[in-house]
Motif scaffolding. Structure first.
Motif, PDB file in Angstrom:
ATOM      1  N   SER A 234      56.156  17.307  31.433  1.00  0.00           N
ATOM      2  CA  SER A 234      56.170  15.850  31.476  1.00  0.00           C
ATOM      3  C   SER A 234      57.531  15.108  31.250  1.00  0.00           C
ATOM      4  O   SER A 234      58.452  16.115  30.557  1.00  0.00           O
ATOM      5  CB  SER A 234      55.327  15.195  30.065  1.00  0.00           C
ATOM      6  N   THR A 235      57.788  14.112  31.293  1.00  0.00           N
ATOM      7  CA  THR A 235      59.023  13.273  31.134  1.00  0.00           C
ATOM      8  C   THR A 235      59.557  13.167  29.654  1.00  0.00           C
ATOM      9  O   THR A 235      58.654  12.520  28.890  1.00  0.00           O
ATOM     10  CB  THR A 235      59.337  12.090  32.066  1.00  0.00           C
ATOM     11  N   PRO A 236      60.542  13.746  29.239  1.00  0.00           N
ATOM     12  CA  PRO A 236      60.983  13.496  27.721  1.00  0.00           C
ATOM     13  C   PRO A 236      61.133  11.999  27.455  1.00  0.00           C
ATOM     14  O   PRO A 236      61.564  11.279  28.293  1.00  0.00           O
ATOM     15  CB  PRO A 236      62.074  14.227  27.430  1.00  0.00           C
ATOM     16  N   ILE A 237      60.776  11.307  26.440  1.00  0.00           N
ATOM     17  CA  ILE A 237      61.275  10.256  26.015  1.00  0.00           C
ATOM     18  C   ILE A 237      62.858   9.816  26.032  1.00  0.00           C
ATOM     19  O   ILE A 237      63.136   8.645  26.575  1.00  0.00           O
ATOM     20  CB  ILE A 237      60.485   9.702  24.892  1.00  0.00           C
ATOM     21  N   SER A 238      63.628  10.860  25.857  1.00  0.00           N
ATOM     22  CA  SER A 238      64.828  10.847  25.818  1.00  0.00           C
ATOM     23  C   SER A 238      65.701  10.622  27.269  1.00  0.00           C
ATOM     24  O   SER A 238      66.415   9.572  27.645  1.00  0.00           O
ATOM     25  CB  SER A 238      65.613  11.757  25.319  1.00  0.00           C
ATOM     26  N   THR A 239      64.686  11.262  28.373  1.00  0.00           N
ATOM     27  CA  THR A 239      65.278  10.978  29.646  1.00  0.00           C
ATOM     28  C   THR A 239      64.767   9.497  30.135  1.00  0.00           C
ATOM     29  O   THR A 239      65.447   8.649  30.693  1.00  0.00           O
ATOM     30  CB  THR A 239      64.617  11.741  30.681  1.00  0.00           C
ATOM     31  N   LEU A 240      63.686   8.700  29.712  1.00  0.00           N
ATOM     32  CA  LEU A 240      63.161   7.648  30.126  1.00  0.00           C
ATOM     33  C   LEU A 240      64.129   6.388  29.505  1.00  0.00           C
ATOM     34  O   LEU A 240      64.533   5.642  29.912  1.00  0.00           O
ATOM     35  CB  LEU A 240      61.570   7.311  29.486  1.00  0.00           C
ATOM     36  N   LEU A 241      64.527   6.718  28.143  1.00  0.00           N
ATOM     37  CA  LEU A 241      65.530   6.143  27.392  1.00  0.00           C
ATOM     38  C   LEU A 241      66.975   5.927  28.180  1.00  0.00           C
ATOM     39  O   LEU A 241      67.516   4.911  28.151  1.00  0.00           O
ATOM     40  CB  LEU A 241      65.750   6.304  26.018  1.00  0.00           C
ATOM     41  N   ASN A 242      67.176   6.822  28.557  1.00  0.00           N
ATOM     42  CA  ASN A 242      68.505   7.227  29.393  1.00  0.00           C
ATOM     43  C   ASN A 242      68.331   6.462  30.698  1.00  0.00           C
ATOM     44  O   ASN A 242      69.370   5.579  31.106  1.00  0.00           O
ATOM     45  CB  ASN A 242      68.829   8.569  29.676  1.00  0.00           C
ATOM     46  N   ALA A 243      67.235   6.194  31.227  1.00  0.00           N
ATOM     47  CA  ALA A 243      67.149   5.658  32.673  1.00  0.00           C
ATOM     48  C   ALA A 243      67.152   4.276  32.420  1.00  0.00           C
ATOM     49  O   ALA A 243      67.593   3.525  32.978  1.00  0.00           O
ATOM     50  CB  ALA A 243      65.854   5.980  33.305  1.00  0.00           C
ATOM     51  N   ARG A 244      66.466   3.705  31.170  1.00  0.00           N
ATOM     52  CA  ARG A 244      66.518   2.189  30.775  1.00  0.00           C
ATOM     53  C   ARG A 244      67.726   1.705  30.396  1.00  0.00           C
ATOM     54  O   ARG A 244      68.265   0.783  31.131  1.00  0.00           O
ATOM     55  CB  ARG A 244      65.532   2.125  29.818  1.00  0.00           C
ATOM     56  N   GLN A 245      68.644   2.660  29.901  1.00  0.00           N
ATOM     57  CA  GLN A 245      70.113   2.385  29.613  1.00  0.00           C
ATOM     58  C   GLN A 245      70.830   2.042  30.741  1.00  0.00           C
ATOM     59  O   GLN A 245      71.817   1.294  30.698  1.00  0.00           O
ATOM     60  CB  GLN A 245      70.827   3.160  28.712  1.00  0.00           C
ATOM     61  N   ILE A 246      70.755   3.035  31.774  1.00  0.00           N
ATOM     62  CA  ILE A 246      71.437   3.157  33.107  1.00  0.00           C
ATOM     63  C   ILE A 246      71.033   1.831  33.828  1.00  0.00           C
ATOM     64  O   ILE A 246      72.022   1.185  34.361  1.00  0.00           O
ATOM     65  CB  ILE A 246      70.997   4.422  33.939  1.00  0.00           C
ATOM     66  N   GLY A 247      69.808   1.620  33.819  1.00  0.00           N
ATOM     67  CA  GLY A 247      69.465   0.272  34.495  1.00  0.00           C
ATOM     68  C   GLY A 247      70.314  -0.936  33.891  1.00  0.00           C
ATOM     69  O   GLY A 247      70.698  -1.823  34.593  1.00  0.00           O
ATOM     70  N   TYR A 248      70.184  -1.056  32.314  1.00  0.00           N
ATOM     71  CA  TYR A 248      70.865  -2.098  31.897  1.00  0.00           C
ATOM     72  C   TYR A 248      72.356  -2.027  32.206  1.00  0.00           C
ATOM     73  O   TYR A 248      73.226  -3.267  32.357  1.00  0.00           O
ATOM     74  CB  TYR A 248      70.377  -2.328  30.252  1.00  0.00           C
ATOM     75  N   ASP A 249      72.881  -0.871  32.091  1.00  0.00           N
ATOM     76  CA  ASP A 249      74.332  -0.838  32.309  1.00  0.00           C
ATOM     77  C   ASP A 249      74.944  -1.195  33.614  1.00  0.00           C
ATOM     78  O   ASP A 249      76.044  -1.888  33.781  1.00  0.00           O
ATOM     79  CB  ASP A 249      74.822   0.688  31.893  1.00  0.00           C
ATOM     80  N   GLN A 250      73.857  -1.121  34.722  1.00  0.00           N
ATOM     81  CA  GLN A 250      74.120  -1.454  35.870  1.00  0.00           C
ATOM     82  C   GLN A 250      73.868  -2.871  36.437  1.00  0.00           C
ATOM     83  O   GLN A 250      73.884  -3.522  37.434  1.00  0.00           O
ATOM     84  CB  GLN A 250      73.704  -0.699  37.112  1.00  0.00           C
ATOM     85  N   GLY A 251      73.396  -3.377  35.153  1.00  0.00           N
ATOM     86  CA  GLY A 251      73.018  -5.046  35.634  1.00  0.00           C
ATOM     87  C   GLY A 251      71.730  -5.571  35.626  1.00  0.00           C
ATOM     88  O   GLY A 251      71.521  -6.750  35.767  1.00  0.00           O
ATOM     89  N   LEU A 252      70.744  -4.733  35.867  1.00  0.00           N
ATOM     90  CA  LEU A 252      69.387  -5.294  35.751  1.00  0.00           C
ATOM     91  C   LEU A 252      69.100  -5.890  34.342  1.00  0.00           C
ATOM     92  O   LEU A 252      69.346  -5.621  33.228  1.00  0.00           O
ATOM     93  CB  LEU A 252      68.728  -3.795  35.878  1.00  0.00           C
ATOM     94  N   LYS A 253      68.282  -7.008  34.693  1.00  0.00           N
ATOM     95  CA  LYS A 253      67.677  -7.802  33.631  1.00  0.00           C
ATOM     96  C   LYS A 253      66.488  -7.355  32.761  1.00  0.00           C
ATOM     97  O   LYS A 253      66.391  -7.893  31.677  1.00  0.00           O
ATOM     98  CB  LYS A 253      67.657  -9.360  34.208  1.00  0.00           C
TER      99      LYS A 253
END
Length: 317
Positions: A234-253
């Protein structure tokens, strides 16, 4: 071209005596769901939606969670009409109808007819789709469907070929068409460990979304072993948190985490003041009028004051 006497890859449309036929209104599933389960967080929040599914799919994803209905031939099942579907939705006090569970475009004609009937009855419509459809039928569908959740399963064409039996380009074109047409869109990206979770791929995906509209809500969902990928973790929570941060870093609202029990995973953070404008736990959401209660920022939500949904709201201190 489907050979005479054979069915197409979707396992639904068949060539019978040189006539292309497809079952009409054959239900595999019908349930009342919170609209947040689709997932749609910015569309008629906290309403219930009458969710129906058919059979088959035009992709063959190795991680399909609904393979029991999407990867089989049409079986004998309940047959219904667009009028009956709308009647059921209204009787169950739903705000709309969702085409979901399997790939809705496999019963395109029934979906379109039902959506037209829903509009007559004051019901909204939702299509939860893989987006793997040609431009012309997608453009026609945009006239009837109010909201889409489109699965972008990866930002790699190699992934689509290896794990889905398809290609990436038609999916991206569907998202772009829907955005151009001003339909409500939210995107889901299932994060599979070691397969589509690299920093480079998540960054490229997030950049592409931003290039269309930075205010499109994106749901990074956790993968859980199923179907032909039962051997993966299963996907680790750390991977999901990293994905969320990448989304915010790239300008997603608006970036959310799904399929995981984690504080703040479903909260709407105001892009202007940075405070939590709407809290969510599972499919329950704090009441909202689509405006940040702290700074009055518009939150890119479709909200109808007439929605009879108070039973699903709850207030916070």
């Amino acid at each position: 071209m489907i050979p005479r006497g054979k069915s197409g890859r979707c396992k639904v449309r068949s060539n019978k005596h040189s006539v292309l036929e497809t079952p009409y209104g054959n239900l595999s599933s019908a349930h009342v769901d919170p609209v947040e389960k689709k997932p749609l967080f910015h569309f008629h929040p906290s309403t219930y939606v009458y969710s129906i599914g058919g059979w088959g799919c035009n992709l063959s994803c190795k991680n399909c969670q609904n393979y029991q209905i999407s990867q089989v031939w049409v079986v004998n099942s309940a047959v219904t009409s667009p009028e009956e579907i709308c009647k059921r939705a209204l009787s169950k006090k739903c705000g709309g109808i969702a085409f979901t569970y399997n790939e809705p475009t496999t019963w395109y004609e029934f979906m379109e007819d039902t959506a037209a009937e829903a509009r007559k009855n004051g019901l909204y419509t939702v299509c939860v789709t893989n987006g793997y459809i040609q431009k012309e039928p997608m453009s026609e569908l945009l006239e009837y469907i109010d909201a889409f959740n489109i699965d972008v399963k990866s930002f790699s064409d190699q992934f689509y070929q290896k794990y889905c039996g398809g290609t990436l380009k038609p999916v991206l074109e569907s998202v772009e068409l829907a955005a151009e047409h001003k339909n409500h869109i939210e995107l889901t990206y299932l994060v599979i460990p070691g397969i589509n979770d690299s920093h480079e791929e998540l960054e490229a995906f997030s950049n592409w979304v931003r290039s269309i509209n930075e205010r499109i809500p994106v749901h990074f969902n956790a993968f859980h072993p199923c179907f032909e990928l039962r051997h993966l973790d299963s996907t680790p929570i750390s991977t999901l948190l990293n994905a969320r941060q990448i989304g915010y870093d790239q300008g997603l609202k608006y970036v959310y985490l799904g399929n995981v029990n984690y504080p703040s995973a479903g909260d709407t953070v105001c892009p202007r003041c940075g405070r939590v404008a709407v809290r969510r736990v599972s499919t329950r959401a704090q009441k909202t009028d689509g405006i940040c209660r702290f700074c009055n920022e518009e939150l890119n939500m479709v909200v109808n004051p007439k929605d009879n949904t108070s039973v699903r709201f709850w207030e916070y201190e």
